[in-house]
Design a protein around this motif. Structure first.
Motif, short mmCIF file in Angstrom:
data_model
loop_
_atom_site.label_atom_id
_atom_site.label_comp_id
_atom_site.label_asym_id
_atom_site.label_seq_id
_atom_site.Cartn_x
_atom_site.Cartn_y
_atom_site.Cartn_z
N THR A 188 25.38 -35.27 -12.45
CA THR A 188 25.12 -34.54 -11.21
C THR A 188 24.78 -35.52 -10.09
O THR A 188 24.32 -36.63 -10.36
N LEU A 189 25.02 -35.10 -8.87
CA LEU A 189 24.59 -35.89 -7.72
C LEU A 189 23.13 -35.57 -7.44
O LEU A 189 22.72 -34.41 -7.44
N GLU A 190 22.33 -36.58 -7.20
CA GLU A 190 20.89 -36.43 -7.00
C GLU A 190 20.47 -37.07 -5.69
O GLU A 190 20.85 -38.21 -5.40
N HIS A 191 19.69 -36.35 -4.91
CA HIS A 191 19.07 -36.92 -3.71
C HIS A 191 17.79 -37.61 -4.16
O HIS A 191 16.89 -36.96 -4.70
N LEU A 192 17.69 -38.91 -3.98
CA LEU A 192 16.49 -39.64 -4.40
C LEU A 192 15.28 -39.17 -3.59
O LEU A 192 14.24 -38.85 -4.16
N ASP A 193 15.40 -39.18 -2.28
CA ASP A 193 14.39 -38.56 -1.42
C ASP A 193 14.88 -37.14 -1.21
O ASP A 193 15.92 -36.91 -0.58
N ARG A 194 14.15 -36.18 -1.76
CA ARG A 194 14.60 -34.79 -1.78
C ARG A 194 14.86 -34.26 -0.38
O ARG A 194 14.20 -34.64 0.57
N ARG A 195 15.84 -33.40 -0.29
CA ARG A 195 16.17 -32.80 1.01
C ARG A 195 15.01 -31.99 1.56
O ARG A 195 14.80 -31.96 2.76
N THR A 196 14.22 -31.37 0.68
CA THR A 196 13.05 -30.61 1.15
C THR A 196 11.99 -31.53 1.75
O THR A 196 11.12 -31.06 2.48
N ASP A 197 12.06 -32.82 1.42
CA ASP A 197 11.14 -33.81 2.02
C ASP A 197 11.83 -34.60 3.13
O ASP A 197 11.48 -35.73 3.41
N ARG A 198 12.85 -34.00 3.70
CA ARG A 198 13.63 -34.59 4.80
C ARG A 198 14.50 -35.76 4.35
O ARG A 198 14.82 -36.64 5.16
N GLY A 199 14.85 -35.80 3.08
CA GLY A 199 15.79 -36.82 2.61
C GLY A 199 17.18 -36.54 3.16
O GLY A 199 17.57 -35.39 3.35
N SER A 200 17.92 -37.58 3.42
CA SER A 200 19.24 -37.43 4.05
C SER A 200 20.35 -37.32 3.02
O SER A 200 20.15 -37.52 1.84
N ASN A 201 21.54 -37.01 3.53
CA ASN A 201 22.74 -36.99 2.71
C ASN A 201 23.47 -38.33 2.75
O ASN A 201 24.60 -38.42 2.30
#
Length: 92
Positions: free
Chosen positions: A43-56
């Motif tokens: 799966t693709l994972e956002h290291l800094d979560r999007r809910t914590d303002r992590g980017s794409n």
């Protein structure tokens, strides 16, 4: 991820960089279809979560197995990696 057509390219790049292994637990992952996800599915994972303002941005994306991706919760990525690899000190 913005443009869905770039995902296969990004997955291929990350798969090569990571040696086909999960960024957290180091398990060898398999390519699966959404309808048949397994614990070791890629799966693709956002290291800094999007809910914590992590980017794409590509620098914020890694490949993680389905088990780690769904199990991380609100733990930051580096702490979660240490926990999954058994490196985190646990009180008894």
């Amino acid at each position: 991820m913005g443009n869905g057509s770039r995902r296969p390219e990004l997955r291929a790049i990350l798969r090569e960089k990571q040696g086909g292994r999960c960024c957290y637990c180091d398990v060898r992952m398999r390519i699966s279809f959404k309808s048949k996800m397994r614990p070791d599915s890629e799966t693709l994972e956002h290291l800094d979560r999007r809910t914590d303002r992590g980017s794409n941005d590509r620098g914020n994306i890694a490949l993680a197995c389905y088990r780690c991706n769904t199990g991380r919760g609100d733990v930051d990525w580096l702490t979660y990696k240490s926990i999954r690899r058994g490196e985190h000190y646990e009180r008894w």
